[in-house]
Design an enzyme around this catalytic site. Sequence first.
Site, PDB file in Angstrom:
ATOM      1  N   PRO A   9     -21.353 -31.459  32.291  1.00 54.84           N
ATOM      2  CA  PRO A   9     -21.095 -30.899  33.618  1.00 54.84           C
ATOM      3  C   PRO A   9     -19.630 -30.561  33.887  1.00 54.84           C
ATOM      4  O   PRO A   9     -18.738 -31.318  33.531  1.00 54.84           O
ATOM      5  CB  PRO A   9     -21.573 -32.003  34.566  1.00 54.84           C
ATOM      6  CG  PRO A   9     -21.609 -33.252  33.755  1.00 54.84           C
ATOM      7  CD  PRO A   9     -21.936 -32.809  32.363  1.00 54.84           C
ATOM      8  N   ASN A  10     -19.453 -29.419  34.484  1.00 59.90           N
ATOM      9  CA  ASN A  10     -18.154 -28.914  34.938  1.00 59.90           C
ATOM     10  C   ASN A  10     -17.232 -28.446  33.812  1.00 59.90           C
ATOM     11  O   ASN A  10     -16.112 -28.017  34.078  1.00 59.90           O
ATOM     12  CB  ASN A  10     -17.415 -29.957  35.815  1.00 59.90           C
ATOM     13  CG  ASN A  10     -18.235 -30.346  37.021  1.00 59.90           C
ATOM     14  OD1 ASN A  10     -18.600 -29.490  37.814  1.00 59.90           O
ATOM     15  ND2 ASN A  10     -18.558 -31.634  37.170  1.00 59.90           N
ATOM     16  N   ARG A  17     -10.652 -25.725  37.051  1.00 60.57           N
ATOM     17  CA  ARG A  17     -10.602 -27.062  37.651  1.00 60.57           C
ATOM     18  C   ARG A  17      -9.391 -27.867  37.145  1.00 60.57           C
ATOM     19  O   ARG A  17      -9.041 -27.778  35.963  1.00 60.57           O
ATOM     20  CB  ARG A  17     -11.898 -27.836  37.354  1.00 60.57           C
ATOM     21  CG  ARG A  17     -12.049 -28.300  35.916  1.00 60.57           C
ATOM     22  CD  ARG A  17     -13.390 -28.950  35.620  1.00 60.57           C
ATOM     23  NE  ARG A  17     -13.437 -30.360  35.911  1.00 60.57           N
ATOM     24  CZ  ARG A  17     -14.026 -31.275  35.124  1.00 60.57           C
ATOM     25  NH1 ARG A  17     -14.634 -30.904  33.998  1.00 60.57           N
ATOM     26  NH2 ARG A  17     -14.037 -32.544  35.458  1.00 60.57           N
ATOM     27  N   TYR A  22      -6.712 -30.677  32.624  1.00 64.53           N
ATOM     28  CA  TYR A  22      -7.531 -30.063  31.565  1.00 64.53           C
ATOM     29  C   TYR A  22      -6.911 -28.808  30.944  1.00 64.53           C
ATOM     30  O   TYR A  22      -7.456 -28.270  29.975  1.00 64.53           O
ATOM     31  CB  TYR A  22      -8.924 -29.732  32.115  1.00 64.53           C
ATOM     32  CG  TYR A  22      -9.673 -30.957  32.584  1.00 64.53           C
ATOM     33  CD1 TYR A  22     -10.031 -31.958  31.682  1.00 64.53           C
ATOM     34  CD2 TYR A  22     -10.009 -31.128  33.933  1.00 64.53           C
ATOM     35  CE1 TYR A  22     -10.709 -33.089  32.101  1.00 64.53           C
ATOM     36  CE2 TYR A  22     -10.694 -32.252  34.359  1.00 64.53           C
ATOM     37  CZ  TYR A  22     -11.043 -33.235  33.441  1.00 64.53           C
ATOM     38  OH  TYR A  22     -11.707 -34.354  33.862  1.00 64.53           O
ATOM     39  N   ASN A  74     -19.108 -33.117  24.257  1.00 60.13           N
ATOM     40  CA  ASN A  74     -18.288 -33.567  25.386  1.00 60.13           C
ATOM     41  C   ASN A  74     -19.252 -33.801  26.547  1.00 60.13           C
ATOM     42  O   ASN A  74     -19.642 -32.854  27.239  1.00 60.13           O
ATOM     43  CB  ASN A  74     -17.231 -32.514  25.759  1.00 60.13           C
ATOM     44  CG  ASN A  74     -16.318 -33.016  26.870  1.00 60.13           C
ATOM     45  OD1 ASN A  74     -16.624 -34.023  27.526  1.00 60.13           O
ATOM     46  ND2 ASN A  74     -15.219 -32.333  27.104  1.00 60.13           N
ATOM     47  N   ALA A  77     -18.612 -36.014  32.727  1.00 60.30           N
ATOM     48  CA  ALA A  77     -18.774 -37.190  33.593  1.00 60.30           C
ATOM     49  C   ALA A  77     -19.935 -38.084  33.163  1.00 60.30           C
ATOM     50  O   ALA A  77     -19.923 -39.295  33.431  1.00 60.30           O
ATOM     51  CB  ALA A  77     -18.957 -36.746  35.037  1.00 60.30           C
ATOM     52  N   HIS A  80     -19.601 -41.567  31.310  1.00 61.76           N
ATOM     53  CA  HIS A  80     -19.361 -42.865  31.941  1.00 61.76           C
ATOM     54  C   HIS A  80     -20.607 -43.452  32.597  1.00 61.76           C
ATOM     55  O   HIS A  80     -20.550 -44.536  33.164  1.00 61.76           O
ATOM     56  CB  HIS A  80     -18.222 -42.706  32.961  1.00 61.76           C
ATOM     57  CG  HIS A  80     -17.109 -41.841  32.438  1.00 61.76           C
ATOM     58  ND1 HIS A  80     -16.377 -42.180  31.325  1.00 61.76           N
ATOM     59  CD2 HIS A  80     -16.648 -40.617  32.834  1.00 61.76           C
ATOM     60  CE1 HIS A  80     -15.495 -41.222  31.062  1.00 61.76           C
ATOM     61  NE2 HIS A  80     -15.643 -40.258  31.972  1.00 61.76           N
ATOM     62  N   ASP A  87     -29.153 -42.903  24.305  1.00 66.56           N
ATOM     63  CA  ASP A  87     -30.459 -43.099  23.650  1.00 66.56           C
ATOM     64  C   ASP A  87     -30.879 -41.861  22.856  1.00 66.56           C
ATOM     65  O   ASP A  87     -31.479 -41.989  21.783  1.00 66.56           O
ATOM     66  CB  ASP A  87     -31.533 -43.444  24.691  1.00 66.56           C
ATOM     67  CG  ASP A  87     -31.420 -44.882  25.181  1.00 66.56           C
ATOM     68  OD1 ASP A  87     -30.647 -45.655  24.581  1.00 66.56           O
ATOM     69  OD2 ASP A  87     -32.104 -45.233  26.162  1.00 66.56           O
ATOM     70  N   GLU A  99     -17.886 -37.541  19.705  1.00 67.96           N
ATOM     71  CA  GLU A  99     -17.598 -37.327  21.138  1.00 67.96           C
ATOM     72  C   GLU A  99     -16.174 -36.789  21.298  1.00 67.96           C
ATOM     73  O   GLU A  99     -15.247 -37.301  20.668  1.00 67.96           O
ATOM     74  CB  GLU A  99     -17.735 -38.665  21.868  1.00 67.96           C
ATOM     75  CG  GLU A  99     -17.571 -38.554  23.370  1.00 67.96           C
ATOM     76  CD  GLU A  99     -17.794 -39.905  24.052  1.00 67.96           C
ATOM     77  OE1 GLU A  99     -18.890 -40.469  23.900  1.00 67.96           O
ATOM     78  OE2 GLU A  99     -16.862 -40.379  24.722  1.00 67.96           O
ATOM     79  N   HIS A 101     -13.204 -35.437  24.210  1.00 69.75           N
ATOM     80  CA  HIS A 101     -12.726 -35.257  25.587  1.00 69.75           C
ATOM     81  C   HIS A 101     -11.419 -34.492  25.564  1.00 69.75           C
ATOM     82  O   HIS A 101     -10.539 -34.797  24.742  1.00 69.75           O
ATOM     83  CB  HIS A 101     -12.517 -36.608  26.282  1.00 69.75           C
ATOM     84  CG  HIS A 101     -13.781 -37.381  26.399  1.00 69.75           C
ATOM     85  ND1 HIS A 101     -14.749 -37.065  27.319  1.00 69.75           N
ATOM     86  CD2 HIS A 101     -14.271 -38.394  25.656  1.00 69.75           C
ATOM     87  CE1 HIS A 101     -15.776 -37.880  27.156  1.00 69.75           C
ATOM     88  NE2 HIS A 101     -15.516 -38.689  26.155  1.00 69.75           N
ATOM     89  N   SER A 103      -9.167 -34.485  27.960  1.00 79.51           N
ATOM     90  CA  SER A 103      -8.137 -35.373  28.497  1.00 79.51           C
ATOM     91  C   SER A 103      -8.210 -36.734  27.807  1.00 79.51           C
ATOM     92  O   SER A 103      -9.209 -37.063  27.159  1.00 79.51           O
ATOM     93  CB  SER A 103      -8.336 -35.542  30.002  1.00 79.51           C
ATOM     94  OG  SER A 103      -9.556 -36.234  30.263  1.00 79.51           O
ATOM     95  N   ARG A 108      -6.585 -42.598  32.104  1.00 76.27           N
ATOM     96  CA  ARG A 108      -6.938 -42.129  33.444  1.00 76.27           C
ATOM     97  C   ARG A 108      -7.595 -43.257  34.238  1.00 76.27           C
ATOM     98  O   ARG A 108      -7.382 -44.420  33.938  1.00 76.27           O
ATOM     99  CB  ARG A 108      -7.838 -40.885  33.328  1.00 76.27           C
ATOM    100  CG  ARG A 108      -7.128 -39.711  32.625  1.00 76.27           C
ATOM    101  CD  ARG A 108      -8.009 -38.496  32.546  1.00 76.27           C
ATOM    102  NE  ARG A 108      -8.393 -38.017  33.871  1.00 76.27           N
ATOM    103  CZ  ARG A 108      -9.392 -37.155  34.106  1.00 76.27           C
ATOM    104  NH1 ARG A 108     -10.104 -36.698  33.074  1.00 76.27           N
ATOM    105  NH2 ARG A 108      -9.690 -36.768  35.318  1.00 76.27           N
ATOM    106  N   ARG A 112     -13.222 -44.204  33.876  1.00 69.93           N
ATOM    107  CA  ARG A 112     -13.376 -43.255  32.765  1.00 69.93           C
ATOM    108  C   ARG A 112     -13.161 -43.911  31.402  1.00 69.93           C
ATOM    109  O   ARG A 112     -13.339 -43.290  30.368  1.00 69.93           O
ATOM    110  CB  ARG A 112     -12.390 -42.083  32.907  1.00 69.93           C
ATOM    111  CG  ARG A 112     -12.660 -41.212  34.107  1.00 69.93           C
ATOM    112  CD  ARG A 112     -11.716 -40.019  34.171  1.00 69.93           C
ATOM    113  NE  ARG A 112     -11.673 -39.495  35.524  1.00 69.93           N
ATOM    114  CZ  ARG A 112     -12.544 -38.603  36.015  1.00 69.93           C
ATOM    115  NH1 ARG A 112     -13.516 -38.131  35.264  1.00 69.93           N
ATOM    116  NH2 ARG A 112     -12.445 -38.191  37.267  1.00 69.93           N
TER     117      ARG A 112
HETATM  118  C1  DQA Z   1     -13.821 -35.092  30.265  1.00 72.31           C
HETATM  119  C2  DQA Z   1     -13.391 -36.424  30.852  1.00 72.31           C
HETATM  120  C3  DQA Z   1     -14.424 -36.937  31.850  1.00 72.31           C
HETATM  121  O1  DQA Z   1     -13.991 -38.186  32.393  1.00 72.31           O
HETATM  122  C4  DQA Z   1     -14.595 -35.956  32.983  1.00 72.31           C
HETATM  123  O2  DQA Z   1     -15.612 -36.398  33.859  1.00 72.31           O
HETATM  124  C5  DQA Z   1     -14.837 -34.569  32.520  1.00 72.31           C
HETATM  125  C6  DQA Z   1     -14.124 -34.073  31.349  1.00 72.31           C
HETATM  126  C7  DQA Z   1     -12.741 -34.482  29.340  1.00 72.31           C
HETATM  127  O3  DQA Z   1     -13.092 -33.582  28.569  1.00 72.31           O
HETATM  128  O4  DQA Z   1     -11.581 -34.884  29.401  1.00 72.31           O
HETATM  129  O5  DQA Z   1     -15.559 -33.807  33.156  1.00 72.31           O
HETATM  130  O6  DQA Z   1     -14.993 -35.297  29.467  1.00 72.31           O
END
Ligand code: DQA
Length: 150
Positions: A9-10, A17, A22, A74, A77, A80, A87, A99, A101, A103, A108, A112
């Site tokens: 998401p996002n 954003r 980011y 990735n 959110a 967390h 699963d 995985e 990220h 950031s 942070r 997170r």
């Molecule tokens: C993220 C870090 C997450 O904590 C956050 O919710 C994101 C982006 C990152 O790529 O740094 O949406 O996964």
Amino acid sequence: MKFLVLNGPNINMIGIREKAIYGTMDYLAIIAMIEKEAQKRHVEVVFKQSNHEGELVDWIQQAYFDRMDGIILNPAAYTHTSIAILDAIKAIAPLPCIEVHLSDIHSRDAFRHHSYPALGCLEQIAGLGPQGYILAMDHLIAHCHQKNQD
Ligand code: DQA
């Protein structure tokens, strides 16, 4: 080799954003960069992004049925909160997942710091910006070569 690059998401809002966290490179530019690097490595990459937890679970499962060689994930959110994503990763084992990220989640907010999906992943790469996806791809390639030798 064929990898799924799955973003949560996002991540489609990257570049718009919270630029201080980011960066300014947008989602499509990140994808184009990964695609270019994948071509150099003769690797096929399939990109998916969803704002919905269940859809991410569906695509993780689909990677297994499509006989993909690995997943670069990735979970954003959902990192967390999502035992469902953890699963799903465990369900498709030993298909490897790394995985990523953008950031550094460990420097942070405290909420997170913990990742559920990481418990099922080969490793977690955080804080390298878009380059983290490339490092993950290189690690997956090395992992797959190693596995073929065993
Ligand atoms: C993220 C870090 C997450 O904590 C956050 O919710 C994101 C982006 C990152 O790529 O740094 O949406 O996964």
